[in-house]
Scaffold this active site. Structure first.
Site, PDB file in Angstrom:
ATOM      1  N   ARG A  77       0.865  -1.187   0.000  1.00  0.00           N
ATOM      2  CA  ARG A  77       0.000   0.000   0.000  1.00  0.00           C
ATOM      3  C   ARG A  77       0.898   1.232   0.000  1.00  0.00           C
ATOM      4  O   ARG A  77       1.668   1.439   0.932  1.00  0.00           O
ATOM      5  CB  ARG A  77      -0.893  -0.010   1.246  1.00  0.00           C
ATOM      6  CG  ARG A  77      -1.710   1.246   1.441  1.00  0.00           C
ATOM      7  CD  ARG A  77      -2.595   1.141   2.690  1.00  0.00           C
ATOM      8  NE  ARG A  77      -3.337   2.370   2.884  1.00  0.00           N
ATOM      9  CZ  ARG A  77      -3.043   3.306   3.785  1.00  0.00           C
ATOM     10  NH1 ARG A  77      -2.025   3.166   4.615  1.00  0.00           N
ATOM     11  NH2 ARG A  77      -3.786   4.393   3.877  1.00  0.00           N
ATOM     12  N   GLU A 383      -3.233   0.214   8.354  1.00  0.00           N
ATOM     13  CA  GLU A 383      -2.027   0.648   9.078  1.00  0.00           C
ATOM     14  C   GLU A 383      -2.104   0.214  10.530  1.00  0.00           C
ATOM     15  O   GLU A 383      -3.153   0.346  11.175  1.00  0.00           O
ATOM     16  CB  GLU A 383      -1.869   2.180   9.084  1.00  0.00           C
ATOM     17  CG  GLU A 383      -1.280   2.776   7.850  1.00  0.00           C
ATOM     18  CD  GLU A 383      -1.154   4.287   7.951  1.00  0.00           C
ATOM     19  OE1 GLU A 383      -0.888   4.805   9.043  1.00  0.00           O
ATOM     20  OE2 GLU A 383      -1.336   4.934   6.894  1.00  0.00           O
TER      21      GLU A 383
HETATM   22  C1  FCB Z   1      -0.628   7.570  10.583  1.00  0.00           C
HETATM   23  C2  FCB Z   1      -0.220   8.038   9.209  1.00  0.00           C
HETATM   24  C3  FCB Z   1       1.084   7.482   8.720  1.00  0.00           C
HETATM   25  C4  FCB Z   1       2.106   7.375   9.824  1.00  0.00           C
HETATM   26  C5  FCB Z   1       1.514   6.703  11.042  1.00  0.00           C
HETATM   27  C6  FCB Z   1       2.486   6.541  12.169  1.00  0.00           C
HETATM   28  O1  FCB Z   1      -1.473   8.495  11.166  1.00  0.00           O
HETATM   29  O2  FCB Z   1      -1.228   7.707   8.273  1.00  0.00           O
HETATM   30  O3  FCB Z   1       1.518   8.261   7.646  1.00  0.00           O
HETATM   31  O4  FCB Z   1       2.638   8.600  10.088  1.00  0.00           O
HETATM   32  O5  FCB Z   1       0.408   7.423  11.489  1.00  0.00           O
END
Ligand code: FCB
Length: 476
Positions: A77, A383
């Site tokens: 991604r 994420e």
């Molecule tokens: C999220 C962001 C990413 C990174 C992580 C730690 O909020 O999407 O870019 O900075 O945090």
């Protein structure tokens, strides 16, 4: 510990974002984005770090994709840079498009599924000069840019995410000032949030017209950062009300328009009387907007890092700004428009390098609650990960047992949610590489791969080697 097998189709990936890794800030026609500008404001980014070089990924695509292949990743991604693809928000720039075409082709060649995020916070500066996300026109320019990329890559990229974490773009960017463009204009965050969602809706609409139908022809969705708020002291009315505000002004301000096509009544109650340029902020909402914003999506990306214990009272150990999202070196304001400042006192849980609480079970609770409350499309954790101060040993290896334990704990939490009936189809560790961590610059390392910023050498940490085994076997 017993073995934890994931569904065989589960997608194992890693994530990055253009501004955080690419560098090459002025090459092949790229023009400045709001993060290029913001990073040059004294105090905006720790140590004055910029994204000018970052991980130099722009010149190291082959090497980085080989690295992903060596780690058995199914999917990657990444985000595309608007300022490369349509410099200054204007006409398409073939050299910018070609860069992403090369990346996609290299990924496909190595058997890795490309997953595009169209907006990971790097608005072309010229569009910010015209009002940025508080200007409704930006949503239309976003759709133009998305279509340029879809023209070039639509035949090869199966997953299209419109926005990454619009809460950060809107409320850290326009209310609190912790992120670019660094504006601290209260209710402007709500106006920006609405226009960001409008941009999302316009892109979904256009991609549907082009046959992105959730099946073979591609899938479209959005990634939200979501939290599990609770009152720090459930017997304190001020804490209960702070938690209620976080629930609405962080999670539901996006979830309801996107998944239900409406703002919750509570949003209007919590923001009553807040005016933007002399009019209630809701005058940004025009007829037809919510139908576009609420059109069905194929994928909901969930980014989860920690839960939040919210309080409406001052606490000795809470961030002085009254927000977990603090800025390391700049005066900023609360990213929650209206009302009293919210504080986030620590609960005594372990914390990561960024002082974020480690609360893996919160991810199960979040996913189950989402599934109970909404009619969800397929869910991917787009994420999750942690910053820790890594040490390179004399023999060049990097042992990061805390990050490994963090990812393992959260994968177990994802597994628990699947067992409870949530349709979670994949997990993307943040991040593939150590990179430019926004206001913290290069000070905080989130990578499963260590980057030596002097030499640009990449070294998989022990968490990467472990993750590659998990990705290959599908068993934790
Ligand atoms: C999220 C962001 C990413 C990174 C992580 C730690 O909020 O999407 O870019 O900075 O945090």
């Amino acid at each position: 510990m017993t073995e934890t097998p994931f569904p065989t189709s589960f997608l194992w990936g890693s994530a990055t974002a253009a501004f955080q890794i690419e560098g090459a800030h002025d090459q092949d026609g790229r023009t400045p984005s709001i993060w290029d500008t913001f990073a040059r404001v004294p105090g905006a980014v720790l140590d004055g770090d910029t994204g000018d070089v970052a991980c130099d990924h722009y010149h190291r695509v082959e090497e980085d994709v080989d690295l992903m292949a060596s780690l058995n990743l199914d999917a990657y991604r990444f985000s595309t840079s608007w300022a490369r693809v349509r410099p200054d928000g204007g006409e398409p720039n073939q050299r910018g498009v070609d860069f992403y075409a090369r990346l996609v082709d290299t990924l496909l060649d190595r058997g890795i599924t490309p997953w595009v995020t169209l907006y990971h916070w790097d608005l072309p500066q010229v569009l910010e000069d015209a009002g940025g996300w508080t200007n409704r026109d930006t949503a239309h320019r976003f759709a133009d840019y998305a279509l340029t990329l879809h023209d070039a890559l639509g035949d090869r990229v199966p997953y299209w995410t419109t926005l990454n974490e619009p809460w950060c773009s809107a409320f850290l960017g326009y209310t609190g000032g912790q992120h670019a463009p660094g504006r601290q204009e209260g209710v402007a965050g709500l106006v920006a949030a609405h226009h960001l969602m409008l941009g999302h809706g316009l892109v979904v609409d256009e991609l549907r017209r082009r046959g992105v139908d959730g099946r073979e022809g591609g899938q479209v969705g959005i990634t939200l950062n979501l939290t599990v708020p609770e009152p720090f002291d459930p017997t304190e009315p001020a804490d209960v009300s702070a938690s209620h505000r976080v629930e609405h002004l962080f999670n539901r301000v996006f979830l309801d328009p996107i998944l239900r096509g409406s703002y919750a009544e509570e949003i209007h109650e919590l923001t009553e009387g807040l005016c933007w340029r002399g009019h209630p902020w809701q005058s940004a909402i025009r007829d037809g907007d919510l139908a576009l914003i609420g059109a069905p999506i194929d994928v909901l990306g969930v980014n989860y890092y920690h839960g939040d214990a919210a309080s409406g009272r001052p606490h000795r150990d809470a961030d002085l700004l009254g927000s977990r999202i603090r800025h390391p070196s700049r005066e900023t304001t609360s990213p929650y428009p209206g009302g009293e400042a919210i504080t986030f006192p620590r609960r005594g849980l372990p914390v990561t390098g960024l002082d974020w609480e480690v609360q893996p079970e919160g991810l199960t609770d979040l996913l189950v609650a989402l599934n109970d409350d909404y009619d969800l499309p397929a869910v991917y954790v787009t994420e999750n990960g942690a910053a820790y101060p890594d040490v390179v040993a004399d023999d060049g290896t990097v042992d990061d047992p805390e990050r490994l334990a963090f990812v393992a704990g959260h994968l177990r939490a994802v597994h628990a949610a699947i067992e409870k009936g949530v349709d979670v189809r994949g997990y993307f560790v943040w991040s593939l590489l150590d990179n430019f961590e926004w206001a913290y610059g290069y000070d905080q390392r989130f990578g499963i791969v260590h980057v030596d910023y002097e030499t640009q050498q990449r070294t998989p940490k022990s968490s990467a080697l472990w993750y590659s085994r998990v990705a290959a076997e599908g068993i934790l």
